[in-house]
Structure formats: C-alpha cells, structure tokens
Design a protein around this motif. Sequence first.
Motif, PDB file in Angstrom:
ATOM      1  N   GLY A  93     -26.000  24.248 -23.608  1.00 23.29           N
ATOM      2  CA  GLY A  93     -25.409  25.139 -22.594  1.00 23.29           C
ATOM      3  C   GLY A  93     -24.879  26.441 -23.186  1.00 23.29           C
ATOM      4  N   VAL A 111     -29.153  12.856 -23.394  1.00 22.92           N
ATOM      5  CA  VAL A 111     -28.567  13.091 -22.056  1.00 22.92           C
ATOM      6  C   VAL A 111     -29.348  12.294 -21.009  1.00 22.92           C
ATOM      7  N   GLY A 129     -33.022  20.107 -10.499  1.00 25.07           N
ATOM      8  CA  GLY A 129     -33.264  20.786 -11.775  1.00 25.07           C
ATOM      9  C   GLY A 129     -34.249  19.972 -12.595  1.00 25.07           C
ATOM     10  N   PHE A 130     -35.551  20.304 -12.462  1.00 21.23           N
ATOM     11  CA  PHE A 130     -36.594  19.513 -13.128  1.00 21.23           C
ATOM     12  C   PHE A 130     -37.030  20.206 -14.411  1.00 21.23           C
ATOM     13  N   GLY A 131     -36.065  20.440 -15.315  1.00 21.19           N
ATOM     14  CA  GLY A 131     -36.369  21.064 -16.597  1.00 21.19           C
ATOM     15  C   GLY A 131     -36.546  19.983 -17.654  1.00 21.19           C
ATOM     16  N   LYS A 132     -36.053  20.286 -18.865  1.00 21.24           N
ATOM     17  CA  LYS A 132     -36.279  19.355 -19.984  1.00 21.24           C
ATOM     18  C   LYS A 132     -35.606  18.001 -19.715  1.00 21.24           C
ATOM     19  N   TYR A 137     -35.896  18.935  -6.827  1.00 18.49           N
ATOM     20  CA  TYR A 137     -35.686  20.284  -6.300  1.00 18.49           C
ATOM     21  C   TYR A 137     -35.510  21.218  -7.492  1.00 18.49           C
ATOM     22  N   ASP A 138     -36.204  22.352  -7.470  1.00 17.26           N
ATOM     23  CA  ASP A 138     -36.082  23.320  -8.568  1.00 17.26           C
ATOM     24  C   ASP A 138     -36.423  24.697  -8.016  1.00 17.26           C
ATOM     25  N   ILE A 139     -35.849  25.747  -8.603  1.00 13.81           N
ATOM     26  CA  ILE A 139     -36.215  27.098  -8.139  1.00 13.81           C
ATOM     27  C   ILE A 139     -37.621  27.482  -8.626  1.00 13.81           C
ATOM     28  N   ARG A 140     -38.118  26.807  -9.661  1.00  7.85           N
ATOM     29  CA  ARG A 140     -39.483  27.065 -10.126  1.00  7.85           C
ATOM     30  C   ARG A 140     -40.433  26.133  -9.396  1.00  7.85           C
ATOM     31  N   VAL A 182     -29.235  20.967 -13.493  1.00 13.81           N
ATOM     32  CA  VAL A 182     -29.396  22.428 -13.515  1.00 13.81           C
ATOM     33  C   VAL A 182     -28.426  23.042 -14.521  1.00 13.81           C
ATOM     34  N   LEU A 216     -25.504  25.857 -15.496  1.00 10.79           N
ATOM     35  CA  LEU A 216     -24.469  26.506 -14.695  1.00 10.79           C
ATOM     36  C   LEU A 216     -24.787  27.999 -14.612  1.00 10.79           C
ATOM     37  N   LEU A 226     -25.793  30.885  -9.176  1.00 10.81           N
ATOM     38  CA  LEU A 226     -26.476  30.193  -8.067  1.00 10.81           C
ATOM     39  C   LEU A 226     -26.157  28.705  -8.005  1.00 10.81           C
ATOM     40  N   HIS A 271     -17.802  13.923 -21.492  1.00  8.33           N
ATOM     41  CA  HIS A 271     -18.842  14.872 -21.927  1.00  8.33           C
ATOM     42  C   HIS A 271     -19.504  14.388 -23.232  1.00  8.33           C
ATOM     43  N   GLY A 318     -22.795  13.401 -23.362  1.00 12.84           N
ATOM     44  CA  GLY A 318     -24.255  13.429 -23.192  1.00 12.84           C
ATOM     45  C   GLY A 318     -25.026  13.612 -24.493  1.00 12.84           C
TER      46      GLY A 318
END
Length: 301
Positions: free
Chosen positions: A69, A96, A142-145, A164-167, A197, A199, A202, A274, A276
């Motif tokens: 982060g 995580v 947030g479908f990232g790593k 759900y993801d913005i990409r 996602v 921080l 948005l 915290h 993770g």
Amino acid sequence: MVDRVSEKLLASLVSHGFDVCYKPGALREDVLNIVENYDVLIFRGRLRIDKEIIDRGVNLKVLARYGIGLDNVDIEYAIRKGIAVVNAPSASVISVAELTIALMLIVYRKLYDAIDDVKHGKWLKGKYIGRELYGKKLGIIGFGKIGSRVAYYAKSFGMNIMAYDIRDVSSEISRVGGIQVDLDKLLSEADVVSIHVPLTPLTWHMINDKTLSLMQNESILINTSRGEVIDTNALLNHIDRLGGVALDVLEQEPPRDENLWKLIKHPKVVVTPHIGAETVEAMDRIAEEIVKNILEAVKWL
Ligand code: NAD
C-alpha cells in the motif's frame, strides 16, 4: 529504516553496501529530525510520508514502502521533487489471500468462539453450527493481484465467483469460472463479500450505509484491504442483520475511537491487527523485492 523489517532485508542491504540505520517504531518527530541524513527511507504504512517529511529529506533519493500500500505516501510530490517511490507489490499476495480464506472460515465455522470456549474449559457441542464455503457466492471487490488469488483459492472450495472492478477483468475472471458484475449486483447477490481494492478517493467509504443496505441478511463481509474503504459507523448500523464480519484493517490503527471498539467487541465481528503480510515467506519476499527495486531506482539517479 523507521519501521520493523525482516532480518533478511537488513542483511541484504548491508551486503549491497548500504550503511543502514534501523529505528523501528521511530516517532514522526524523530523521523523529521533525522531524515535529512539519508538517501533512502524505508517505512511501512504507520507514518504519513507527506510533504513535510519529504521536504526535510533534502538528500532523499528513494522512498521505499516495505509492503504494497502506497496510500500513506504523497507520491506525486515525491516524484515532483525527483525522489523515486518503490514498493514490493507482489510479495505479500499469497499471504493476504490465504488470510482472507482463513477469515471466511473463521466466521462461517464460528472458530473464534469455539476455540475460545474450549480454552476456557467449555466443551459445548452443538453450539457452533456453522456454514460451508462450498456452493456459496463469493463477491470480490477489486480483482487485482490479491482478489484474483482469493478467487483461485475460493474456486477450489467450490465457491461461485463474481467480481467488481473498474477495469475490464472479464477474461481473467472467466478462468475461475466467474463473471464480472457491477457493485450493486455483487452486493445484493453475494453470500460472502471480500474487499481487495486499494485506498483511493474513489474507494474511500465505498462500503457505506447505501452499499451495505444492498447486502443480504446473513451475508458476510471480509476486509483485508484498507480500513478506510468501510465506513465504520455505517457498518455498526448494519452489523446485527449480517452473518458476520472479519477485518484485518481498520479505519484507525491502532484503534482508539469508541465506535471502532464497539465494532471490534461485537460478537459477530472478528478483527486481526493488520497481519495480512505478516508471514515469514512474505517478509522474505518483500526483502528481495524491495532491495531489487531500490537498486533499480538508484541505478537511474
Ligand atoms: P492490485 O492493484 O493488484 O489490485 C487492486 C484492484 O482494485 C485492481 O484490479 C484495480 O483495478 C481495482 N480497483 C481500483 N480502484 C477501484 C475502484 N474504485 N473500484 C473497483 N475496483 C478498483 O492490488 P493488490 O495487490 O491486489 O492489493 C489490494 C489491496 O490489499 C490494497 O488495498 C492493499 O493495500 C491491500 N493489502 C493489504 C495487506 C494487509 O496486510 N492486510 C497487505 C497487502 C496489501
């Protein structure tokens, strides 16, 4: 280095010829006083690396986040001042993701209470009738790593996945048999909602009174991303009708606010401090990745 890091990182930096000063837990005031003496500042998410710290670091060349982060760093300002900003974006993904699955199981199988009762001498069979992950709908925000790794593990538990993801992540998610949906659909249909996602403006309070009211009764919410993505007060208003909540991150860490403590102590809520990325393997990987990225950044200066 102003935060706790692994021995491996200390040793690796020394072996690459860095003159290392290690002050884990240094107060902001101390950092402000000493930062001018260093070319590289290594930190975690505890301190805000803002304009004031950057301005005092007149010799700074690299800001290195020990972890993923970067929401505590004024990246734009640092770059404007010619300071490279590096992190270790891949190192803690597995840790995580594994914790996220563990939190789902803890909530669904009431493991926290079951273990605690036995420790206190209570053998209460029949009190902890839980639920299986198998066949449940998992909604990943947030479908990232990390989100995609959670999906991969969840798939092997027999969960049905949506994200759900913005990409556009539709082709990645189809590999685990899942579909990309909008946030409203995800929240209103998922049995388990898991947040991954970063921080950003948005995502700040993305989970609020309005979005929480879309979640089904008895559905569960897991957050291993950043505390500020959830509006704590709104979550308190909805907690009684949810099945359970597990959080590795809070809006304020360590928590002092009265409402946060109300949430932490709620019987349906499980909170970890915290942790993770806190595994031996992730710490070792962070050390490797961060040294590589610092050396790469220094090369260009
Ligand atoms: P990533 O960048 O690989 O993935 C994030 C995903 O979120 C991306 O797919 C991106 O498109 C999506 N996204 C960004 N803004 C969005 C928005 N407004 N709406 C919907 N989707 C959006 O990041 P990652 O490595 O998977 O990390 C995810 C989160 O996990 C970060 O918040 C990170 O800080 C947190 N994290 C927590 C710990 C811990 O100790 N609990 C450790 C590491 C990372």
